[in-house]
Design a protein around this motif. Structure first.
Motif, PDB file in Angstrom:
ATOM      1  N   SER A  16      15.732  -8.953 -64.091  1.00 17.61           N
ATOM      2  CA  SER A  16      15.405  -9.198 -62.512  1.00 17.61           C
ATOM      3  C   SER A  16      15.259  -7.511 -61.851  1.00 17.61           C
ATOM      4  O   SER A  16      14.446  -7.295 -61.106  1.00 17.61           O
ATOM      5  CB  SER A  16      16.745  -9.550 -61.817  1.00 17.61           C
ATOM      6  N   ASN A  44      21.369  -7.008 -65.606  1.00 16.77           N
ATOM      7  CA  ASN A  44      20.425  -7.618 -64.926  1.00 16.77           C
ATOM      8  C   ASN A  44      19.033  -6.736 -65.302  1.00 16.77           C
ATOM      9  O   ASN A  44      18.198  -6.736 -64.405  1.00 16.77           O
ATOM     10  CB  ASN A  44      20.752  -7.068 -63.627  1.00 16.77           C
ATOM     11  N   LYS A  60      27.339  -8.005 -63.356  1.00 14.72           N
ATOM     12  CA  LYS A  60      27.134  -8.233 -61.908  1.00 14.72           C
ATOM     13  C   LYS A  60      27.689  -7.212 -61.064  1.00 14.72           C
ATOM     14  O   LYS A  60      27.337  -6.731 -59.955  1.00 14.72           O
ATOM     15  CB  LYS A  60      27.458  -9.728 -61.347  1.00 14.72           C
ATOM     16  N   LYS A  99      23.283  -3.264 -63.488  1.00 12.94           N
ATOM     17  CA  LYS A  99      24.525  -3.628 -63.577  1.00 12.94           C
ATOM     18  C   LYS A  99      24.855  -4.392 -64.746  1.00 12.94           C
ATOM     19  O   LYS A  99      24.193  -5.211 -65.351  1.00 12.94           O
ATOM     20  CB  LYS A  99      24.793  -4.477 -62.371  1.00 12.94           C
TER      21      LYS A  99
END
Length: 322
Positions: free
Chosen positions: A42, A39, A99, A96
């Motif tokens: 983001s 991730n 996820k 992560k």
């Protein structure tokens, strides 16, 4: 046309071409199109493949050294090759993988919760409490530095970087010339297969079902759509190259294990499938009660069925070429 105009036209062309190249490069790491098992975009607002200048802008307070940017506040290190980010290392618990996997997670729980992943563990010494667990996911490499059973750091990289180099980035003491000269295949041989688990119950149900003999009549084993004689080239082309490779016996040169089949497929030196081993754990009397003496009664033409029995329990269903 004057030489000045020719030069001006050429200059404009070069500027336009450069703009296109930069535009394409920027597009490669745009958030809307960027794909990763992590991730990072983001969380950190950049992705692998991003240029050094762009990454340094979004990092909070980076220290620059050679081909590396360090950010102590974000617990992050980004490595660059040719001016582009090719791997990152972090101990940030907000980062992560898939996820759900993050720093601080118990390794055994990660394995249990992600049996679909092919995880391997390398230890420089079996007595070490520190190890390096690695996997390839969606054309990216992931390495976990594990201490006392928990993930301490995560490294995410582009797949083309050798895993030994990535482990060496996590532990410079391991990055000797001898270690770095190892191929990924040699590293794999020295690693423990953490997620290699056979679902015996699933195979047992398939073999004891009414459909089992129908598969045999078709020259197949349950949910293993590979007929005897199937080429290695077609196998790799359709199902990908195997992660788990075992040395064969007799005419079988190698057995390949595929999770989607839950079976071992054996290939000879001519790259032909000549044997399929279906691991089970079924009482012999229970098998015979349902199917009878299939091993001797069933005529499969050019193929034959063999059962491996140990202490009254069938451990393998084998379909092979006569």
């Amino acid at each position: 046309m004057s030489s000045y105009k020719i030069f001006l036209s050429y200059l404009i062309f070069v500027v336009l071409l450069f703009s296109i190249v930069i535009g394409v490069k920027t597009k490669e790491v745009q958030k809307s199109e960027y794909k990763s098992v992590g991730n990072e975009y983001s969380l950190l607002n950049f992705g692998l493949g991003e240029r050094y200048q762009e990454v340094s802008k979004v990092m909070k307070d980076p220290d620059s050294k050679d081909e590396v940017l360090d950010d102590a506040k974000q617990k992050l290190r980004v490595h660059f090759t040719g001016g582009e980010a090719d791997y990152l290392i972090t101990s940030n618990k907000k980062f992560k993988i898939e996820k759900t996997i993050n720093v601080g997670d118990d390794l055994e729980k990660v394995i249990d919760n992600h049996l679909e992943l092919d995880l391997f563990e390398y230890k420089a010494d079996e007595t070490d409490e520190q190890s390096y667990v690695y996997m390839i996911v969606d054309e990216q490499s992931v390495v976990f530095e594990v201490k006392e059973g928990k993930i301490a750091k995560i490294l995410l990289a582009q797949e083309e970087i050798p895993v030994v180099e990535l482990i060496g980035a996590l532990n410079e003491d391991l990055a000797t010339d001898e270690f770095l000269e190892m191929t990924d295949e040699e590293l794999l041989d020295k690693s423990k297969k953490l997620s290699f688990r056979i679902d015996y119950e699933k195979n047992n149900r398939k073999v004891l079902s009414d459909e089992f003999q129908q598969y045999l009549d078709a020259g197949l084993l349950p949910e293993t759509p590979l007929p005897i004689g199937y080429s290695e080239k077609n196998l790799f082309g359709k199902y990908g190259e195997p992660v788990y490779i075992f040395e064969g016996k007799g005419e079988v040169e190698f057995f390949y294990y595929y999770k989607q089949f839950n079976a071992f497929v054996g290939y000879n030196e001519d790259k032909r499938l000549i044997e399929i081993k279906f691991p089970v754990n079924i009482p012999a009397d229970e098998f015979e009660k349902i199917h009878g003496d299939l091993e001797n009664d069933l005529d499969l033409g050019d193929n034959e069925l063999k059962l491996t029995e140990e202490n009254g329990t069938i451990t393998e269903i084998i379909l092979k070429e006569k």
